[in-house]
Design a protein around this motif. Structure first.
Motif, PDB file in Angstrom:
ATOM      1  N   LYS A  54     -27.192  30.033  20.925  1.00  0.00           N
ATOM      2  CA  LYS A  54     -27.623  29.136  19.835  1.00  0.00           C
ATOM      3  C   LYS A  54     -27.707  29.884  18.510  1.00  0.00           C
ATOM      4  O   LYS A  54     -27.342  29.349  17.455  1.00  0.00           O
ATOM      5  N   TYR A  55     -28.167  31.133  18.558  1.00  0.00           N
ATOM      6  CA  TYR A  55     -28.335  31.929  17.340  1.00  0.00           C
ATOM      7  C   TYR A  55     -27.151  32.863  17.084  1.00  0.00           C
ATOM      8  O   TYR A  55     -27.213  33.718  16.212  1.00  0.00           O
ATOM      9  N   ASN A  56     -26.092  32.685  17.879  1.00  0.00           N
ATOM     10  CA  ASN A  56     -24.857  33.450  17.697  1.00  0.00           C
ATOM     11  C   ASN A  56     -25.085  34.957  17.830  1.00  0.00           C
ATOM     12  O   ASN A  56     -24.520  35.757  17.089  1.00  0.00           O
ATOM     13  N   ILE A  57     -25.920  35.335  18.785  1.00  0.00           N
ATOM     14  CA  ILE A  57     -26.165  36.762  19.049  1.00  0.00           C
ATOM     15  C   ILE A  57     -26.001  37.047  20.546  1.00  0.00           C
ATOM     16  O   ILE A  57     -26.696  37.890  21.106  1.00  0.00           O
ATOM     17  N   GLU A  58     -25.081  36.332  21.189  1.00  0.00           N
ATOM     18  CA  GLU A  58     -24.933  36.465  22.639  1.00  0.00           C
ATOM     19  C   GLU A  58     -24.558  37.870  23.077  1.00  0.00           C
ATOM     20  O   GLU A  58     -24.801  38.250  24.240  1.00  0.00           O
ATOM     21  N   ASP A  59     -23.963  38.653  22.199  1.00  0.00           N
ATOM     22  CA  ASP A  59     -23.579  40.021  22.551  1.00  0.00           C
ATOM     23  C   ASP A  59     -24.586  41.065  22.056  1.00  0.00           C
ATOM     24  O   ASP A  59     -24.324  42.262  22.133  1.00  0.00           O
TER      25      ASP A  59
END
Length: 275
Positions: A54-59
């Motif tokens: 959701k916050y575009n920090i999956e990595d």
């Protein structure tokens, strides 16, 4: 059903300055985390992963202090203050959603220093093997075991990798699990030994990081001067999971673990006065 599943206990630290006890910016050390049934593990892990997407920090690894400080070179450097608070709120609501049990133990460093100096002399740190980390770790063993006994369940302790304290922590754990004639400090329900894992590889340790960080910041309200905005923020985040915190049925100050630590781990020159 009590005792049906092994419970996993994830723990991380906040405010770690080793044996440096006079850092005015880090007056507290805290170990904190949560207890989860093994059958809930995949659901909670997915919930955290979904928030990261959701916050575009999956990595990215969730490292609370980097997020709050907007560390340069990370996506967090461009996050507005309100977005940071919403992220922490979303993560902490996982605790409520899955009814996770939160545990923690904090050490006020100045009290730690005064206590051991009064008993062993002003130079106690040079010859003393107890640190705020090891003190908090030993109490966390007692807290976690108390909860496991109440649930008639076994458990496994999993912590963030700490090279400096891994060996003494496991030594302490092993001693406490093999005691026979000291039931007041013996660990009954924790299995095998403490396991240390890299936080970057574990969403669960990252959740423990957020718990440790937000709990420490809330407890600091008693000893730091902060403006109303910062106070309100810390209170709001802490109260998301306040009702999930486990309170053991013993008093910290009167528990036998402190004397046991001093006698068995701490002063290795106890026949020789220190200082």
């Amino acid at each position: 059903m009590k005792g049906r599943f092994v419970k996993l206990i994830y723990v991380d630290d906040s405010g770690n300055t080793g044996k440096k006890l006079d850092d005015i910016l880090q007056p507290l050390f805290l170990l904190g985390g949560f207890i989860i049934d093994e059958d809930n593990w995949k659901k909670v892990d997915k919930a955290i992963a979904d928030i990261k997407i959701k916050y575009n920090i999956e990595d990215m690894e969730i490292h609370s202090i980097e997020i709050m400080n907007g560390k340069k070179g990370t996506p967090y450097q461009d996050w507005a203050y309100e977005k940071k608070l919403q992220f922490f709120s979303d993560i902490l609501q996982v605790i409520q959603k899955f009814d996770l049990k939160v545990i923690y133990f904090s050490v006020k460093k100045i009290n730690f220093k005064r206590y051991f100096q009064s008993k062993y002399g002003k130079d106690f740190e040079q010859q003393f093997n107890i640190s705020p980390y090891l003190l908090a770790f030993s109490y966390m063993l007692q807290i976690a075991d108390s909860y496991l006994v109440s649930q008639d369940s076994n458990g496994m302790l999993i912590l963030d990798e700490q090279d400096e304290w891994k060996k003494p922590a496991n030594k302490t754990f092993n001693l406490l699990t093999t005691l026979i004639d000291e039931p007041e400090v013996q660990i009954e329900k924790l299995l095998d030994r403490s396991f240390f894992v890299e936080s970057s590889e574990s969403n669960m340790i990252q959740l423990a990081d957020v718990i440790a960080y937000t709990t420490k910041r809330y407890l600091e309200l008693e000893i730091r001067e902060l403006n109303d905005k910062k106070r309100d923020e810390r209170i709001k985040l802490y109260y998301i999971y306040k009702d999930n915190i486990y309170k053991p049925n013993f008093e910290y100050g009167s528990h036998s673990i402190l004397k046991w630590l001093e006698d068995n781990i701490g002063n290795q020159t106890k026949d020789k006065p220190i200082g």
